[in-house]
Design an enzyme around this catalytic site. Structure first.
Site, mmCIF file in Angstrom:
data_model
loop_
_atom_site.group_PDB
_atom_site.id
_atom_site.type_symbol
_atom_site.label_atom_id
_atom_site.label_comp_id
_atom_site.label_asym_id
_atom_site.label_seq_id
_atom_site.Cartn_x
_atom_site.Cartn_y
_atom_site.Cartn_z
ATOM 1 N N TYR A 98 39.666 16.967 -11.895
ATOM 2 C CA TYR A 98 39.062 18.183 -10.927
ATOM 3 C C TYR A 98 37.589 17.731 -10.503
ATOM 4 O O TYR A 98 36.875 16.880 -11.226
ATOM 5 C CB TYR A 98 39.013 19.609 -11.767
ATOM 6 N N ASP A 170 42.167 19.049 -20.162
ATOM 7 C CA ASP A 170 42.202 20.213 -19.294
ATOM 8 C C ASP A 170 43.454 20.639 -19.074
ATOM 9 O O ASP A 170 44.185 20.045 -18.426
ATOM 10 C CB ASP A 170 41.336 19.868 -18.159
#
Ligand code: PLP
Length: 376
Positions: A98, A170
């Site tokens: 990300y 994540d």
């Protein structure tokens, strides 16, 4: 007990004081102490708050961990996890992570002497090669963002353990409904709860879960000390969202698969990235480590004009950052999630100007397909 039941009956679903089926919002900063020699369980909401505790404990159960910590956003959760590391430490991270995680590692933590090497984690030898004497942690994101590359989690854990490294993941894209990394040996699971956990695009939040007592105390130290805690109202919204996690994930995944298969058949689509497709390079790995493929996919159009036309024409899809809500969202990584990644790096990663990412919501898949179709 089956997982779908656990989501609703995990021991933290009832208010212990009243039996209420919805945990009250303890909108309070401080707590009266009846006995100064024996302080109560709650003292100040930065250290503990009953609504937050219910959310944290629920997530700990759903991730099959022992300790959960809630943060004010996914980025606060990621940053607070990285903050348990020390000056001079080195991290190996998934390269198409990300954009916010890339930014915090390269423009913030580097100032405090924490360095990062980004690798294509789909090839385990890249991880081996990147490890240095001062490497302390591996940060994974799988499926990766926005190209949905799959990392072999067990493979990474094996290498990390051999070198004494912490593993962090994540798990935002999959949610604990599809993937429970602690069961695969990962040390720390991180979520942007803003996405599938909340599920309604109405709250920002983050979470960190572990089953190690020692890591839990290090994370709690940062949560309490740094103070990026999640407020009680937001914890309540997330608790409410989690109740429908199974129904949402199942239906959203089903539509994502239909849309991916439709995109594959379109002559104006040059690539489709969805781990649920049998020709996706990570398909077999994701099948071996997760119970599903998620509801996020991306695709590349033949021309930039076509990508722009789609973004202009859609009426059901919101053109927005974020993902994981009941409303379908179309996003444009080069201008949104990955705008902070330098263009040359984006090009190297394959995040092109023609790439569109989809987060599939709960609308009827046929309507979503029609809305996307530039020939309609
Ligand atoms: C995979 C992933 N991790 C973390 C984040 C950051 O979460 P938040 O926006 O809640 O800070 C996002 C946001 O888009 C994300 O997609």
């Amino acid at each position: 007990m089956k997982y779908g039941t656990l989501i609703l009956h995990n021991g933290h679903e009832l208010d212990p004081h009243t039996g209420a089926l919805s945990i009250p919002i303890y909108q309070v900063s401080t707590f009266h102490q009846h006995d100064i020699d024996n302080l109560g369980k709650y003292g100040y909401s930065r250290s503990a708050n009953p609504t937050r505790e219910a959310f944290e404990n629920t997530l700990a159960v759903l991730e099959n961990g022992t300790h959960g910590y809630a943060f004010s956003s996914g980025m606060a959760a990621i940053s607070s996890s990285l903050a348990i590391l020390d000056q001079g430490d080195h991290v190996v991270a998934t390269e198409d992570i990300y954009g916010g995680s890339y930014r915090i590692l390269t423009c913030f933590f580097n100032k405090f002497g924490l360095t990062t090497t980004f690798v294509d984690m789909t090839k385990l030898e890249n991880l081996e090669e990147a490890i240095r004497p001062n490497t302390r942690a591996v940060l994974m994101e799988t499926p990766s963002n926005p190209l949905l590359k799959i990392t072999d989690i067990v493979g990474v854990v094996g290498i990390a353990r051999k070198h004494g490294l912490l593993t962090m993941i994540d798990n935002t894209f999959m949610s604990p409904y599809f993937l429970r990394p602690l069961d695969l040996g990962v040390d720390i699971v991180i979520h942007s709860a803003t996405k599938f956990l909340g599920g309604h695009s109405d709250v920002l939040g983050g979470a960190v879960i572990t089953k190690s007592e020692e890591l839990a105390s290090r994370i709690y130290f940062v949560q309490y000390g740094f103070g990026a805690v999640l407020g009680p109202q937001d914890c309540w919204l997330l608790l409410r969202g989690i109740k429908t996690l199974r129904a949402r994930m199942e239906l959203q995944q089903q539509s994502a698969m239909e849309i991916a298969l439709w995109l594959k058949r379109q002559s104006w689509v040059s690539s489709v990235y969805y781990p649920g497709l049998s020709d996706h390079p990570g398909h077999e790995i994701v099948k071996s480590q997760a119970a599903g493929f998620g509801a996020v996919l991306s695709f590349e159009t033949d021309t930039l004009e076509r990508a722009k036309r789609i973004m202009k024409q859609v009426k059901l899809w919101s053109v927005a950052v974020s993902l994981g809500g009941v409303e379908s969202i179309l996003s444009y990584p080069v201008k949104m999630s990955h705008a902070t990644v330098p263009p040359s790096e984006r090009e190297r990663l394959g995040i092109t100007d023609n790439l569109i990412r989809l987060s599939v919501g709960l609308e009827d898949a046929d309507d979503l397909i029609q809305d996307l179709d530039p020939n309609h």
